[in-house]
Design a protein around this motif. Structure first.
Motif, PDB file in Angstrom:
ATOM      1  N   ALA B 164       0.834  -1.208   0.000  1.00  0.00           N
ATOM      2  CA  ALA B 164       0.000   0.000   0.000  1.00  0.00           C
ATOM      3  C   ALA B 164       0.862   1.249   0.000  1.00  0.00           C
ATOM      4  O   ALA B 164       1.992   1.228   0.492  1.00  0.00           O
ATOM      5  CB  ALA B 164      -0.903   0.004   1.219  1.00  0.00           C
ATOM      6  N   TYR B 167      -0.264   6.322   4.209  1.00  0.00           N
ATOM      7  CA  TYR B 167      -1.603   6.726   4.679  1.00  0.00           C
ATOM      8  C   TYR B 167      -2.712   5.784   4.198  1.00  0.00           C
ATOM      9  O   TYR B 167      -3.825   6.209   3.938  1.00  0.00           O
ATOM     10  CB  TYR B 167      -1.956   8.154   4.249  1.00  0.00           C
ATOM     11  CG  TYR B 167      -0.957   9.193   4.665  1.00  0.00           C
ATOM     12  CD1 TYR B 167      -0.761   9.472   6.005  1.00  0.00           C
ATOM     13  CD2 TYR B 167      -0.208   9.872   3.722  1.00  0.00           C
ATOM     14  CE1 TYR B 167       0.173  10.423   6.391  1.00  0.00           C
ATOM     15  CE2 TYR B 167       0.723  10.819   4.090  1.00  0.00           C
ATOM     16  CZ  TYR B 167       0.904  11.089   5.430  1.00  0.00           C
ATOM     17  OH  TYR B 167       1.820  12.030   5.824  1.00  0.00           O
ATOM     18  N   SER B 168      -2.373   4.518   4.019  1.00  0.00           N
ATOM     19  CA  SER B 168      -3.416   3.586   3.590  1.00  0.00           C
ATOM     20  C   SER B 168      -3.854   2.667   4.718  1.00  0.00           C
ATOM     21  O   SER B 168      -4.761   1.858   4.528  1.00  0.00           O
ATOM     22  CB  SER B 168      -2.913   2.733   2.426  1.00  0.00           C
ATOM     23  OG  SER B 168      -2.526   3.560   1.377  1.00  0.00           O
ATOM     24  N   LYS B 170      -1.807   0.414   6.425  1.00  0.00           N
ATOM     25  CA  LYS B 170      -1.118  -0.897   6.424  1.00  0.00           C
ATOM     26  C   LYS B 170      -0.898  -1.413   7.847  1.00  0.00           C
ATOM     27  O   LYS B 170      -1.281  -2.522   8.182  1.00  0.00           O
ATOM     28  CB  LYS B 170       0.291  -0.759   5.796  1.00  0.00           C
ATOM     29  CG  LYS B 170       0.344  -0.559   4.339  1.00  0.00           C
ATOM     30  CD  LYS B 170       1.783  -0.641   3.849  1.00  0.00           C
ATOM     31  CE  LYS B 170       2.672   0.501   4.332  1.00  0.00           C
ATOM     32  NZ  LYS B 170       2.385   1.797   3.733  1.00  0.00           N
ATOM     33  N   ARG B 275       2.368   1.245  -4.741  1.00  0.00           N
ATOM     34  CA  ARG B 275       1.038   1.619  -5.200  1.00  0.00           C
ATOM     35  C   ARG B 275       0.351   0.412  -5.855  1.00  0.00           C
ATOM     36  O   ARG B 275      -0.782   0.098  -5.563  1.00  0.00           O
ATOM     37  CB  ARG B 275       1.179   2.775  -6.199  1.00  0.00           C
ATOM     38  CG  ARG B 275      -0.022   3.656  -6.341  1.00  0.00           C
ATOM     39  CD  ARG B 275       0.359   5.036  -6.818  1.00  0.00           C
ATOM     40  NE  ARG B 275       0.926   5.866  -5.768  1.00  0.00           N
ATOM     41  CZ  ARG B 275       0.211   6.471  -4.820  1.00  0.00           C
ATOM     42  NH1 ARG B 275      -1.102   6.319  -4.778  1.00  0.00           N
ATOM     43  NH2 ARG B 275       0.791   7.221  -3.919  1.00  0.00           N
ATOM     44  N   LEU B 301      -3.768  -2.324  -0.769  1.00  0.00           N
ATOM     45  CA  LEU B 301      -4.686  -1.399  -0.094  1.00  0.00           C
ATOM     46  C   LEU B 301      -4.604  -0.033  -0.742  1.00  0.00           C
ATOM     47  O   LEU B 301      -3.609   0.301  -1.391  1.00  0.00           O
ATOM     48  CB  LEU B 301      -4.304  -1.246   1.385  1.00  0.00           C
ATOM     49  CG  LEU B 301      -4.320  -2.470   2.296  1.00  0.00           C
ATOM     50  CD1 LEU B 301      -3.925  -2.069   3.707  1.00  0.00           C
ATOM     51  CD2 LEU B 301      -5.686  -3.116   2.298  1.00  0.00           C
ATOM     52  N   ASP B 302      -5.620   0.771  -0.479  1.00  0.00           N
ATOM     53  CA  ASP B 302      -5.612   2.136  -1.005  1.00  0.00           C
ATOM     54  C   ASP B 302      -6.204   3.076   0.031  1.00  0.00           C
ATOM     55  O   ASP B 302      -6.891   2.635   0.956  1.00  0.00           O
ATOM     56  CB  ASP B 302      -6.424   2.189  -2.306  1.00  0.00           C
ATOM     57  CG  ASP B 302      -5.923   3.301  -3.212  1.00  0.00           C
ATOM     58  OD1 ASP B 302      -5.176   4.187  -2.720  1.00  0.00           O
ATOM     59  OD2 ASP B 302      -6.258   3.296  -4.406  1.00  0.00           O
ATOM     60  N   ASN B 303      -5.919   4.368  -0.120  1.00  0.00           N
ATOM     61  CA  ASN B 303      -6.514   5.334   0.807  1.00  0.00           C
ATOM     62  C   ASN B 303      -7.717   6.042   0.194  1.00  0.00           C
ATOM     63  O   ASN B 303      -8.206   7.029   0.716  1.00  0.00           O
ATOM     64  CB  ASN B 303      -5.474   6.346   1.307  1.00  0.00           C
ATOM     65  CG  ASN B 303      -4.706   6.975   0.179  1.00  0.00           C
ATOM     66  OD1 ASN B 303      -5.143   6.911  -0.973  1.00  0.00           O
ATOM     67  ND2 ASN B 303      -3.562   7.559   0.493  1.00  0.00           N
ATOM     68  N   LYS B 304      -8.156   5.534  -0.956  1.00  0.00           N
ATOM     69  CA  LYS B 304      -9.335   6.122  -1.602  1.00  0.00           C
ATOM     70  C   LYS B 304     -10.370   5.026  -1.834  1.00  0.00           C
ATOM     71  O   LYS B 304      -9.977   3.946  -2.279  1.00  0.00           O
ATOM     72  CB  LYS B 304      -8.938   6.761  -2.934  1.00  0.00           C
ATOM     73  CG  LYS B 304      -8.191   8.059  -2.748  1.00  0.00           C
ATOM     74  CD  LYS B 304      -7.646   8.529  -4.063  1.00  0.00           C
ATOM     75  CE  LYS B 304      -6.604   9.624  -3.809  1.00  0.00           C
ATOM     76  NZ  LYS B 304      -5.614   9.686  -4.831  1.00  0.00           N
ATOM     77  N   MET B 307      -9.172   5.340   3.892  1.00  0.00           N
ATOM     78  CA  MET B 307      -7.980   4.592   4.299  1.00  0.00           C
ATOM     79  C   MET B 307      -8.389   3.146   4.593  1.00  0.00           C
ATOM     80  O   MET B 307      -9.445   2.908   5.173  1.00  0.00           O
ATOM     81  CB  MET B 307      -7.369   5.210   5.549  1.00  0.00           C
ATOM     82  CG  MET B 307      -6.637   6.492   5.276  1.00  0.00           C
ATOM     83  SD  MET B 307      -6.393   7.407   6.787  1.00  0.00           S
ATOM     84  CE  MET B 307      -4.786   6.870   7.239  1.00  0.00           C
ATOM     85  N   ARG B 311      -8.024  -2.897  -2.458  1.00  0.00           N
ATOM     86  CA  ARG B 311      -8.199  -2.596  -3.879  1.00  0.00           C
ATOM     87  C   ARG B 311      -8.104  -3.862  -4.736  1.00  0.00           C
ATOM     88  O   ARG B 311      -8.821  -4.020  -5.716  1.00  0.00           O
ATOM     89  CB  ARG B 311      -7.140  -1.585  -4.315  1.00  0.00           C
ATOM     90  CG  ARG B 311      -7.400  -0.949  -5.670  1.00  0.00           C
ATOM     91  CD  ARG B 311      -6.647   0.350  -5.827  1.00  0.00           C
ATOM     92  NE  ARG B 311      -5.227   0.232  -5.570  1.00  0.00           N
ATOM     93  CZ  ARG B 311      -4.351  -0.219  -6.463  1.00  0.00           C
ATOM     94  NH1 ARG B 311      -4.731  -0.598  -7.645  1.00  0.00           N
ATOM     95  NH2 ARG B 311      -3.069  -0.291  -6.142  1.00  0.00           N
TER      96      ARG B 311
END
Lengths: 173, 324
Positions: B164, B167-168, B170, B275, B301-304, B307, B311
């Protein structure tokens, strides 16, 4: 019979006062010795255990026989634990204000502690070790002077006590 | 797909308590007050506090950043904050300070920027520190629920890599995974296993004086503050864990330690900055790519939109292709 008892009483009171004063004079080197031992223990806590100063101050006086010195370090520990914003130098100054009358330290010992308080905890292990060793060396020198003083003034106090008592007895007679 | 921000106000520790107990004692009272006031107006929780000399205090809420108070931060104030965060004992944080961060009680990481002092080609310390960033570690119970089925499969823990960007979430998700695996769940027929955590930066367990402050489960053994590779080897040799967990793999020796663990029959869960798969592969040489072949599952993982959003999940066969 009664006058003989009175003479003995006055004489022992005079000697007692002299001995008491001598003990007070010997408290200073004793407390300096305890302080040196505490700082050496603190050095071990820092170098071996990388202990925070607040915990180090608490643990370095474990088994310390001098209550006054023990209280000093425990006060520093409590002060730093209670207020995380409080600096070491501020804690040492507050400790001096609060405990000056409880210990027999002279200004020289306080100066060493205040200087140490300004430096301690601001650098890495090597530098901290140097600062502590320097403080211990200075305290050892002060201790030597304090021992010489205590020997000289201690004897003098006992003599003054005895002489004072004798003078009083003579005046009574 | 579930994001852990949804659990705010649930069983988790509220922001206020974390800030009051772990962060504010190190900041000047006035700063604590302005942060408190700003936080009271917000729905979201603070994820980061940024302090920069000559600038106002900045708070991060998710991906948004706000400046609070008109007062500018002075170098003296910042120096005092650093000293407090180090418990006025910089020697005790020497190795962390060299790396430009310290971790305080609760697992909150404080990153620093300033001028490096170099001795014999190595960074000795940072001086003239002008910027601090306090990243607030959160314990979000249940944040790993959505990825647990991928991790616990066929009655055992799969070798799992969580990839990730910053800021995701993890570390938060990894911590919750550790807790769930360690405690087990009898209702699901999942027994608890011994989990060994190699917590180099004290972020997973938030250990303070060796004792985990965050809930990492009843059967979790934590080696705190040691380099990941050494800690993993210590855990393999000494604590007989069924799973070894570590954060942010990156160095060659970390990969060797992961190989050792896998060859010893111990499951490994780790995180990696990145990413997507292409981004991660682009940074790796051929030997490092073999790391992927050790894992049975890679979770991205993603923060959008939030968080902790899962994904993509790549399973064993796809991973082999990537490694080649």
């Amino acid at each position: 019979m009664i006058s003989g008892l009175g003479v003995v009483l006055i004489l022992s009171a005079g000697v007692g006062m002299g001995v008491f004063r001598a003990r007070e004079l010997w408290a200073r080197p004793r407390q300096i010795r305890a302080l040196i031992q505490a700082l050496s223990a603190l050095e071990t806590q820092i170098l071996y255990g990388e202990m925070f100063l607040a915990d180090g101050f608490r643990d370095c006086v474990n088994g310390c026989g001098e209550d006054a010195v023990k209280k000093m370090f425990l006060y520093l520990s409590e002060r730093l634990t209670g207020d995380r914003r409080c600096r070491i130098s501020e804690a040492v100054t507050a400790m001096q204000r609060r405990m000056k009358s409880d210990v027999s330290f002279g200004q020289a010992e306080w100066n060493v502690l205040i200087f140490l308080g300004e430096q301690l905890g601001r650098t890495d292990c090597n530098e901290t070790e140097k600062q502590l060793r320097l403080a211990v060396e200075q305290l050892k020198r002060i201790e030597d002077t304090a021992i010489t003083d205590a020997k000289r003034k201690g004897k003098m106090s006992i003599y003054i006590g005895v002489c004072g008592a004798l003078m009083m007895i003579l005046m009574c007679i | 797909m579930r994001a852990y921000n949804e659990v705010k106000g649930g069983m988790n520790m509220k922001t206020d308590t974390i800030l009051e107990e772990d962060i504010f004692p190190f900041l000047p009272e006035k700063w604590g007050q302005v942060i408190r006031e700003e936080d009271a107006l917000r729905e979201e929780r603070i994820s980061e506090i940024r302090l920069r000399v000559g600038e106002p205090i900045r708070l991060r809420y998710g991906v948004a950043e706000v400046a609070v108070s008109h007062e500018r931060i002075t170098a003296q104030c910042l120096e005092r904050v650093i000293s407090s965060c180090c418990h006025h004992s910089r020697y005790a944080m020497e190795s962390e300070l060299k790396n430009g961060y310290i971790t305080i009680r609760g697992g909150h990481r404080i990153g620093m920027a300033g001028q490096a002092v170099i001795t014999r080609g190595e960074i000795k310390m940072l001086k003239h520190i002008h910027s601090l960033v306090i990243r607030i570690a959160r314990e979000v119970i249940g944040s790993a629920d959505s990825i647990l089925p991928y991790v616990w499969k066929d009655g055992r823990v799969q070798n799992t890599l969580i990839v990730a960007p910053p800021y995701s979430g993890k570390t938060t998700i990894l911590r919750d995974l550790v807790r769930q695996l360690s405690d087990g769940d009898e209702s699901c027929g999942r027994c608890g296993v011994v989990v060994g955590v190699a917590d180099e930066r004290s972020e997973i367990a938030g250990a303070y004086q060796g004792i985990p402050r965050l809930n990492v489960g009843a059967r979790t053994e934590v080696i705190d503050g040691a380099p990941k590779a050494s800690a993993m080897m210590m855990l393999i040799r000494a604590m007989s864990p069924a799973v070894i967990v570590t954060d942010e793999l990156g160095r060659r020796e970390d990969i060797t330690a992961v190989e050792e663990a896998v060859h010893a029959g111990i499951a490994v869960m780790a995180t990696l900055h990145g990413r997507d798969i292409e981004d991660v592969l682009a940074r790796m040489n051929k030997t490092e790519r073999e790391l992927f072949a050790l894992f049975s599952c890679i979770i991205f993982l993603d923060n959008k939109p939030r968080m902790g959003t899962v994904r993509k999940v790549i399973s064993r066969d796809d991973i082999r292709e990537c490694a080649i």
